[in-house]
Design an enzyme around this catalytic site. Structure first.
Site, PDB file in Angstrom:
ATOM      1  N   SER A  23       0.834  -1.203   0.000  1.00 29.15           N
ATOM      2  CA  SER A  23       0.000   0.000   0.000  1.00 29.15           C
ATOM      3  C   SER A  23       0.876   1.262   0.000  1.00 29.15           C
ATOM      4  O   SER A  23       1.967   1.249   0.576  1.00 29.15           O
ATOM      5  CB  SER A  23      -0.839  -0.031   1.277  1.00 29.15           C
ATOM      6  N   PRO A  24       0.410   2.338  -0.628  1.00 30.42           N
ATOM      7  CA  PRO A  24       1.202   3.579  -0.570  1.00 30.42           C
ATOM      8  C   PRO A  24       1.379   4.050   0.874  1.00 30.42           C
ATOM      9  O   PRO A  24       0.416   4.050   1.644  1.00 30.42           O
ATOM     10  CB  PRO A  24       0.369   4.575  -1.381  1.00 30.42           C
ATOM     11  N   TYR A 183      -8.312  13.828   1.544  1.00 30.69           N
ATOM     12  CA  TYR A 183      -7.505  14.762   0.761  1.00 30.69           C
ATOM     13  C   TYR A 183      -8.375  15.400  -0.335  1.00 30.69           C
ATOM     14  O   TYR A 183      -9.572  15.165  -0.396  1.00 30.69           O
ATOM     15  CB  TYR A 183      -6.249  14.048   0.246  1.00 30.69           C
ATOM     16  N   ARG A 231      -7.672   5.103  -5.530  1.00 34.33           N
ATOM     17  CA  ARG A 231      -8.072   4.713  -4.168  1.00 34.33           C
ATOM     18  C   ARG A 231      -9.293   5.541  -3.808  1.00 34.33           C
ATOM     19  O   ARG A 231      -9.248   6.774  -3.864  1.00 34.33           O
ATOM     20  CB  ARG A 231      -6.917   4.943  -3.195  1.00 34.33           C
TER      21      ARG A 231
END
Ligand SMILES: Cc1cc2nc3c(=O)[nH]c(=O)nc-3n(C[C@H](O)[C@H](O)[C@H](O)COP(=O)(O)O)c2cc1C
Length: 366
Positions: A23-24, A183, A231
């Protein structure tokens, strides 16, 4: 025994050797957006841990779209050169395919690194003006963002395209848009953070308009053959927030726009939102998205054991799993999973003498 987790999967023209994705994970170790020697070591290590795909951390498309002063960016030639050095290295020594998450922090930007407390930057710490759909702070004590104008939207959309073009030039196999965790793009989609009264706010199609404008523009800039995904948010975990049905709508829109996969995460839209802490808590959301939107789907969130990951794939709840913290604990998680599930995994020749057949020959059992 054949393992579902260790079966290959194809995303457009890119074949992943297995369904394990790193995962990032932000490392907060960049210099004005430029990858450092830390990234060389960190990503080089993970590229050899048995995952089919390693996704580089949230990489920000403009300087003021970073979360912290240490965040990675892809907004200058210097950033591009620094990341190319890291990715060339990973490709030369590693076994995984390589992806990148491109992102904009929105109203959660201008903050301190987690180990410095993660709070908004104070005067004197070089804070910057943040932007968002509406002038509503993330939580008490956070910067009040400026509501974005049309010019801001055009600039940010073009910054996503430019970053995607840089990622293509660097030679990534996969690009994914960050549309989660509160975000910028997620903050447009969620009714908690988007209170606009123009055509970018109000009903869900209007809140999705700007993120899809970005998604369409990036799609047009990324050549066919590369894997392209996003995502997304399965739930805001707030009464007045996004729900799993909204994630299905987003996934369908992305699929119709030519996207190859989604990763279903959740939470992060406001300071008072709390994620569940149960094992694989996003998997039911991913399963619904996969079933109803018909797009390759990745599950993430408290997936820690090989058997749990194997079951999610074998039972058709997800096409891939992403792991973050378990991989920080054990960067060779993929090797351990292969051992436990009796599967083969690629290893660099330098480490072949540690291969499980030898262990098993010596009487070692998991
Ligand atoms: C150190 C760290 C950094 C993270 N940075 C990112 C990021 O850059 N982008 C992102 O989408 N999620 C990020 N996350 C969230 C993870 O990718 C993952 O979704 C979350 O940790 C849940 O998975 P886990 O239970 O396997 O850790 C980060 C998590 C950690 C622990």
């Amino acid at each position: 025994m054949t393992s579902a987790l260790f079966s290959p999967i194809k995303l457009d023209g890119v074949e992943l050797a297995n369904r394990i994705v790193v995962s990032p994970m932000c490392q907060y170790s960049a210099n004005d957006g430029c990858a450092s020697d830390w990234h060389l070591t960190h990503l080089g290590m993970l590229a050899n841990g048995g995952a089919g795909l390693v996704v580089v951390e949230a990489t920000h498309v403009e300087r003021l779209g970073r979360i912290t002063h240490g965040c990675l960016g892809l907004y200058s030639d210097a950033c591009e050169r620094a990341l190319a050095r890291v990715i060339d290295h990973c490709r030369a020594i590693g076994t995984a395919k390589l992806g990148i998450q491109i992102a904009h922090s929105g109203r959660k930007g201008s903050s301190r690194r987690p180990w410095e407390g993660g709070q908004p930057l104070a005067p004197g710490e070089d804070p910057w003006e943040t932007i968002a759909p509406s002038a509503i702070p993330f939580g008490p004590g956070w910067h009040t963002p400026r509501a974005m104008t049309r010019e801001d939207m055009t600039r940010v959309r073009e910054a996503f395209v430019a970053a995607a073009q840089r990622a293509v030039r660097i030679g990534f196999d996969e690009i994914e848009l960050h549309m989660a965790h509160g975000y910028l793009m997620h903050s447009f989609m969620s009714p908690v953070s988007n209170k606009r009264n123009d055509e970018y706010g109000g009903p869900s199609e209007a809140r999705l308009r700007f993120p899809m404008e970005v998604a369409d523009a990036v799609r047009a800039a990324v050549p066919a053959g590369m894997a392209l995904g996003a995502r997304i948010t399965g739930s805001d975990w707030l009464d007045d927030g996004l729900k799993p049905d909204d994630a299905v709508t987003v996934a369908r829109s992305l699929k119709n726009a030519g996207y190859d996969f989604v990763c279903v995460s959740s939470g992060g839209v406001a300071a008072d939102a709390r994620n569940p802490t149960t094992p694989a808590y996003n998997a039911p959301l991913a399963e619904q998205v996969r079933r109803e939107a018909g797009i390759a789907t990745r599950a993430v969130g408290l997936i820690a054991s090989p058997k749990q990951a194997e079951a999610l794939i074998a039972e058709g709840k997800a096409d891939m799993v992403a792991l973050a913290r378990a991989v920080l604990d054990n960067p060779h998680w993929g090797w351990q999973a292969a051992l436990e599930l009796g599967a083969d995994v690629a290893r660099p020749p330098q480490y072949l003498r540690a291969a499980p057949k030898l262990w098993q020959g010596a009487g070692y059992r998991v």
